[in-house]
Design a protein around this motif. Structure first.
Motif, PDB file in Angstrom:
ATOM      1  N   ASN A  29      35.224  28.249  26.143  1.00  0.00           N
ATOM      2  CA  ASN A  29      33.334  28.786  25.635  1.00  0.00           C
ATOM      3  C   ASN A  29      34.238  30.048  25.443  1.00  0.00           C
ATOM      4  OD1 ASN A  29      31.755  26.992  25.785  1.00  0.00           O
ATOM      5  ND2 ASN A  29      32.387  26.607  28.174  1.00  0.00           N
ATOM      6  N   ALA A  30      35.554  30.980  25.194  1.00  0.00           N
ATOM      7  CA  ALA A  30      35.635  32.535  25.193  1.00  0.00           C
ATOM      8  C   ALA A  30      35.780  32.501  23.740  1.00  0.00           C
ATOM      9  CB  ALA A  30      37.379  32.398  25.237  1.00  0.00           C
ATOM     10  N   VAL A  31      35.742  31.821  22.508  1.00  0.00           N
ATOM     11  CA  VAL A  31      35.616  32.557  21.512  1.00  0.00           C
ATOM     12  C   VAL A  31      34.160  32.803  21.425  1.00  0.00           C
ATOM     13  CG1 VAL A  31      35.963  32.164  19.095  1.00  0.00           C
ATOM     14  CG2 VAL A  31      37.896  31.209  20.534  1.00  0.00           C
ATOM     15  N   ALA A  32      33.107  32.277  21.278  1.00  0.00           N
ATOM     16  CA  ALA A  32      31.922  32.250  21.514  1.00  0.00           C
ATOM     17  C   ALA A  32      31.207  33.099  22.749  1.00  0.00           C
ATOM     18  CB  ALA A  32      31.003  31.042  22.072  1.00  0.00           C
ATOM     19  N   ALA A  33      32.131  33.840  23.390  1.00  0.00           N
ATOM     20  CA  ALA A  33      31.523  34.200  24.274  1.00  0.00           C
ATOM     21  C   ALA A  33      31.718  36.047  23.857  1.00  0.00           C
ATOM     22  CB  ALA A  33      32.189  34.246  25.785  1.00  0.00           C
ATOM     23  N   ASP A  34      33.090  36.044  23.212  1.00  0.00           N
ATOM     24  CA  ASP A  34      33.405  37.289  22.646  1.00  0.00           C
ATOM     25  C   ASP A  34      33.764  36.823  21.018  1.00  0.00           C
ATOM     26  OD1 ASP A  34      33.508  40.085  22.410  1.00  0.00           O
ATOM     27  OD2 ASP A  34      34.061  40.683  24.180  1.00  0.00           O
ATOM     28  N   LEU A  35      33.553  36.983  20.049  1.00  0.00           N
ATOM     29  CA  LEU A  35      34.109  36.408  19.156  1.00  0.00           C
ATOM     30  C   LEU A  35      35.212  38.162  18.480  1.00  0.00           C
ATOM     31  CD1 LEU A  35      35.124  34.374  16.679  1.00  0.00           C
ATOM     32  CD2 LEU A  35      32.701  35.458  15.239  1.00  0.00           C
ATOM     33  N   PRO A  36      34.398  38.940  18.038  1.00  0.00           N
ATOM     34  CA  PRO A  36      34.846  40.149  17.874  1.00  0.00           C
ATOM     35  C   PRO A  36      36.337  40.155  18.803  1.00  0.00           C
ATOM     36  CG  PRO A  36      32.565  40.788  18.064  1.00  0.00           C
ATOM     37  CD  PRO A  36      33.017  39.200  18.206  1.00  0.00           C
ATOM     38  N   TRP A  37      36.381  40.367  20.056  1.00  0.00           N
ATOM     39  CA  TRP A  37      37.400  40.731  20.813  1.00  0.00           C
ATOM     40  C   TRP A  37      38.762  39.556  20.617  1.00  0.00           C
ATOM     41  CZ3 TRP A  37      38.722  45.328  23.501  1.00  0.00           C
ATOM     42  CH2 TRP A  37      39.998  44.901  24.115  1.00  0.00           C
ATOM     43  N   CYS A  38      37.837  38.266  20.541  1.00  0.00           N
ATOM     44  CA  CYS A  38      39.281  37.144  20.092  1.00  0.00           C
ATOM     45  C   CYS A  38      40.217  37.100  18.756  1.00  0.00           C
ATOM     46  CB  CYS A  38      37.934  35.899  20.575  1.00  0.00           C
ATOM     47  SG  CYS A  38      39.161  34.106  20.606  1.00  0.00           S
ATOM     48  N   CYS A  39      38.498  37.731  17.845  1.00  0.00           N
ATOM     49  CA  CYS A  39      39.964  38.244  16.356  1.00  0.00           C
ATOM     50  C   CYS A  39      40.761  39.421  17.172  1.00  0.00           C
ATOM     51  CB  CYS A  39      38.409  38.326  15.289  1.00  0.00           C
ATOM     52  SG  CYS A  39      37.871  36.962  15.208  1.00  0.00           S
ATOM     53  N   LEU A  40      40.172  40.440  17.592  1.00  0.00           N
ATOM     54  CA  LEU A  40      41.417  41.716  17.831  1.00  0.00           C
ATOM     55  C   LEU A  40      42.763  41.583  18.894  1.00  0.00           C
ATOM     56  CD1 LEU A  40      42.241  44.468  17.508  1.00  0.00           C
ATOM     57  CD2 LEU A  40      40.578  44.976  19.737  1.00  0.00           C
ATOM     58  N   SER A  41      42.602  40.331  19.926  1.00  0.00           N
ATOM     59  CA  SER A  41      43.328  39.651  20.710  1.00  0.00           C
ATOM     60  C   SER A  41      44.485  38.720  20.296  1.00  0.00           C
ATOM     61  CB  SER A  41      43.057  38.910  21.926  1.00  0.00           C
ATOM     62  OG  SER A  41      41.943  39.801  22.811  1.00  0.00           O
ATOM     63  N   LEU A  42      43.552  37.743  18.743  1.00  0.00           N
ATOM     64  CA  LEU A  42      44.793  37.456  18.326  1.00  0.00           C
ATOM     65  C   LEU A  42      45.800  37.880  16.517  1.00  0.00           C
ATOM     66  CD1 LEU A  42      45.490  34.076  17.259  1.00  0.00           C
ATOM     67  CD2 LEU A  42      43.245  34.215  15.260  1.00  0.00           C
ATOM     68  N   TRP A  43      44.688  39.196  16.437  1.00  0.00           N
ATOM     69  CA  TRP A  43      45.778  39.475  15.389  1.00  0.00           C
ATOM     70  C   TRP A  43      46.179  40.929  15.806  1.00  0.00           C
ATOM     71  CZ3 TRP A  43      46.416  37.262  11.214  1.00  0.00           C
ATOM     72  CH2 TRP A  43      45.490  35.969  10.620  1.00  0.00           C
ATOM     73  N   CYS A  44      46.160  41.123  17.450  1.00  0.00           N
ATOM     74  CA  CYS A  44      46.449  42.443  18.165  1.00  0.00           C
ATOM     75  C   CYS A  44      47.351  42.363  19.243  1.00  0.00           C
ATOM     76  CB  CYS A  44      45.982  44.140  17.442  1.00  0.00           C
ATOM     77  SG  CYS A  44      45.629  44.577  15.911  1.00  0.00           S
ATOM     78  N   GLY A  45      47.781  41.097  19.769  1.00  0.00           N
ATOM     79  CA  GLY A  45      48.121  40.805  20.344  1.00  0.00           C
ATOM     80  C   GLY A  45      48.957  41.230  21.839  1.00  0.00           C
ATOM     81  N   PRO A  46      49.858  41.584  20.894  1.00  0.00           N
ATOM     82  CA  PRO A  46      50.578  43.063  21.894  1.00  0.00           C
ATOM     83  C   PRO A  46      49.652  43.608  22.166  1.00  0.00           C
ATOM     84  CG  PRO A  46      52.308  41.963  20.408  1.00  0.00           C
ATOM     85  CD  PRO A  46      50.462  40.968  20.593  1.00  0.00           C
ATOM     86  N   CYS A  47      49.255  44.501  21.986  1.00  0.00           N
ATOM     87  CA  CYS A  47      48.111  45.816  22.169  1.00  0.00           C
ATOM     88  C   CYS A  47      47.238  45.004  22.688  1.00  0.00           C
ATOM     89  CB  CYS A  47      47.682  46.734  20.383  1.00  0.00           C
ATOM     90  SG  CYS A  47      49.240  46.561  19.267  1.00  0.00           S
ATOM     91  N   VAL A  48      46.787  44.347  22.049  1.00  0.00           N
ATOM     92  CA  VAL A  48      45.569  44.616  23.672  1.00  0.00           C
ATOM     93  C   VAL A  48      45.936  44.209  24.912  1.00  0.00           C
ATOM     94  CG1 VAL A  48      43.553  42.653  24.603  1.00  0.00           C
ATOM     95  CG2 VAL A  48      43.775  43.570  21.756  1.00  0.00           C
ATOM     96  N   SER A  49      47.157  43.261  24.928  1.00  0.00           N
ATOM     97  CA  SER A  49      47.826  43.189  26.228  1.00  0.00           C
ATOM     98  C   SER A  49      48.266  43.938  26.906  1.00  0.00           C
ATOM     99  CB  SER A  49      49.286  42.102  26.366  1.00  0.00           C
ATOM    100  OG  SER A  49      49.754  41.523  27.137  1.00  0.00           O
ATOM    101  N   TYR A  50      48.947  45.091  26.283  1.00  0.00           N
ATOM    102  CA  TYR A  50      49.090  46.458  26.784  1.00  0.00           C
ATOM    103  C   TYR A  50      47.972  46.915  27.501  1.00  0.00           C
ATOM    104  CZ  TYR A  50      51.002  50.920  27.027  1.00  0.00           C
ATOM    105  OH  TYR A  50      51.985  52.090  27.794  1.00  0.00           O
ATOM    106  N   MET A  51      47.346  47.010  27.211  1.00  0.00           N
ATOM    107  CA  MET A  51      45.953  47.614  27.001  1.00  0.00           C
ATOM    108  C   MET A  51      45.260  47.588  28.654  1.00  0.00           C
ATOM    109  SD  MET A  51      42.258  48.596  25.364  1.00  0.00           S
ATOM    110  CE  MET A  51      42.043  47.289  24.528  1.00  0.00           C
ATOM    111  N   LEU A  52      45.216  45.559  28.413  1.00  0.00           N
ATOM    112  CA  LEU A  52      44.598  45.103  29.724  1.00  0.00           C
ATOM    113  C   LEU A  52      45.803  45.069  31.055  1.00  0.00           C
ATOM    114  CD1 LEU A  52      43.307  41.497  28.132  1.00  0.00           C
ATOM    115  CD2 LEU A  52      42.173  43.997  28.654  1.00  0.00           C
TER     116      LEU A  52
END
Length: 239
Positions: A29-52
């Motif tokens: 249910n992660a995609v439905a929970a936050d679709l914009p953040w899922c797209c950001l994590s998909l296309w900019c995964g390393p940057c999101v991982s760094y921030m998290l």
């Protein structure tokens, strides 16, 4: 030393099975929970991982250890001298490990278990990766063009599942980590819906009370999946 590290990792894995808290949502249910953040994590995964990871460390990079201490290389890469560069190297060169390490770090800190459904999805991801590797090796040895095409299709499927699962993992961690940035302490607890709710405790200096004692202003932000369960309570704790 390696045997001791392996034993410690196995003990942590067994301990996670007894954790009682659960994520606010699962991988399905992660995609439905936050679709914009899922797209950001998909296309900019390393940057999101760094921030998290920075948020998981409460923005205190002096606490950084490569792969959060869960890999054999942890503590042996000179992280203390330049943690920002080491973290950037980790998220770009070992992206999968960086996402998994942040997840493990949060699970161990907040006693969050992994559901059986999530375990099945993660296991399926590993299975596809191993199958793609085996098929590619066999196709290379045999030299069969049809087998090479099959290996290529399985490899594409494996990559698709891998990036999707990694992005969903980061979506799951994001709501919790919003509250641990800027020095806010997060304490998880169980609610009746068996979803993870959490209290963000933010303290600030308060004026002296009527009793002349120095106090602190504490805001309890109670977050839950149901908006009706959200509450804000202000208390004053004297020190």
């Amino acid at each position: 030393m390696a045997g001791a590290q392996t034993q410690a990792m196995l003990e942590k894995m067994e301990l996670r099975q007894s954790y009682r808290n659960v994520w606010h949502t699962d991988l399905t249910n992660a995609v439905a929970a936050d679709l914009p953040w899922c797209c950001l994590s998909l296309w900019c995964g390393p940057c999101v991982s760094y921030m998290l990871r920075r948020r998981a460390l409460y923005n205190d990079m002096s606490r950084y250890v490569c792969c959060a201490g869960y890999m054999p290389c942890s503590g042996k890469c000179g992280e203390s001298r330049c943690p920002e560069v080491c973290l950037a190297t980790e998220v770009f060169c070992c992206f999968g490990n960086s996402v998994a390490s942040t997840r493990f770090l949060l699970q161990d800190e907040f006693n969050i278990q992994t559901t059986q459904c999530d375990n099945c999805i993660i296991a399926f991801m590993f299975f596809l990766q191993q199958l793609a590797c085996i098929c590619s090796l066999v196709a290379c040895i045999v030299g069969n063009s049809e087998l090479s095409e099959v290996a290529h299709v399985i490899s594409c499927m494996s990559n698709l599942v891998y990036w999707t699962v990694c992005s969903c993992m980061q979506v799951i961690a994001h709501p919790l980590l919003i509250h641990v940035s800027s020095g806010i302490q997060v304490i998880p607890f169980l609610i009746k819906t068996h979803n993870l709710a959490y209290i963000a405790l933010q303290t600030s200096d308060a004026a002296q009370g009527g009793d002349g004692q120095e106090g602190r202003h504490v805001e309890h932000h109670v977050c839950a999946p149901d908006a009706a369960d959200v509450a804000l309570v202000n208390v004053r704790a004297c020190e």
